[in-house]
Design a protein around this motif. Sequence first.
Motif, short mmCIF file in Angstrom:
data_model
loop_
_atom_site.label_atom_id
_atom_site.label_comp_id
_atom_site.label_asym_id
_atom_site.label_seq_id
_atom_site.Cartn_x
_atom_site.Cartn_y
_atom_site.Cartn_z
N THR A 34 11.87 7.19 -6.85
CA THR A 34 11.60 5.83 -6.41
C THR A 34 10.30 5.30 -7.01
N ASP A 50 6.19 -2.28 -5.02
CA ASP A 50 6.13 -1.98 -3.60
C ASP A 50 5.09 -0.88 -3.38
N GLN A 52 4.44 0.92 -0.89
CA GLN A 52 5.00 2.07 -0.22
C GLN A 52 5.79 2.94 -1.18
N ALA A 53 6.45 2.30 -2.15
CA ALA A 53 7.29 3.05 -3.09
C ALA A 53 6.46 3.86 -4.07
N GLU A 189 17.41 10.23 2.55
CA GLU A 189 17.36 8.81 2.17
C GLU A 189 17.09 7.94 3.40
N GLU A 190 17.75 8.27 4.51
CA GLU A 190 17.48 7.53 5.75
C GLU A 190 16.04 7.73 6.20
N GLU A 193 13.63 5.77 3.95
CA GLU A 193 13.75 4.33 4.16
C GLU A 193 13.03 3.88 5.42
N LEU A 194 13.24 4.61 6.51
CA LEU A 194 12.59 4.24 7.76
C LEU A 194 11.11 4.60 7.75
N SER A 196 9.02 4.77 5.27
CA SER A 196 8.20 3.91 4.41
C SER A 196 8.09 2.50 4.96
N ARG A 198 10.49 0.26 4.86
CA ARG A 198 11.41 -0.67 4.21
C ARG A 198 12.63 -0.94 5.09
N GLY A 199 12.97 0.03 5.95
CA GLY A 199 14.11 -0.19 6.83
C GLY A 199 13.79 -1.10 7.99
#
Length: 241
Positions: A34, A50, A52-53, A189-190, A193-194, A196, A198-199
């Motif tokens: 990422t 981003d 966070q990314a 992946e979940e 996403e949460l 960072s 982004r979710g």
Amino acid sequence: MKITALTASLSESSTSNRLAQRILDTATELAAETAKEAAAELATETAPADPQATAPLETEVINLRRLSHQLVDSMLTGVPSDALDEVYAKLRTSDAVVLAAPVYNAAPIGLLTMFLQLFPEAGLRGIPVLLASTGGTARHSLAMDHHIRPIIAYLKGLALPTTVFAATDDWGLPEEQTGMCKRIEAAVEELLELGSGRGAGGTGNSRGASTSGAHGTSRGVEPVDEFDPNTITPFDQLLGG
């Protein structure tokens, strides 16, 4: 981003420890991919980067086996343990948490349950939690969902919908037959996403940092007593519509 994995294994070389490490390794690999994609986008100026990314991923594994005696003493005496308080503080300041434990007689090992029962009230508020477990056969695959998921909900954590279970066959058979790597990647992946933010629309979790101990209260999140009679609607009022 920081991910802390808590294992409740009876040995340092257990499959639960190996599973937790594989989850963290997968998270590190996916986070690196990422970050590389974000850097490429920044180089071409096609999209804003981003933060966070591109932030480095920090991981840590904590084995409850080393704290088992202190855990039992704290449970029996009610006296806080500095070592346990340090672990609670690490989890409460993590962006995501992985819980990994072996399953015996259709239930996760008691060390994990005891640890969570001493956790500060609402101590996992807003923190994504990946549930992982190991066992002899797939018949134990729902043990963490049945026993641990309700505790995570009570602590206000966000238990991921995807759990990871590894039976004995998963360690010896090819990936084409077990699909173990795919299950780990889906759960990670979940988690990323949460964790960072982004979710959640990029806002991150709202747990608030705290360093209070296992028998203390949160200084970052005001504790709520769900059984306070002053906050419970009387039955006569409920029945009256």
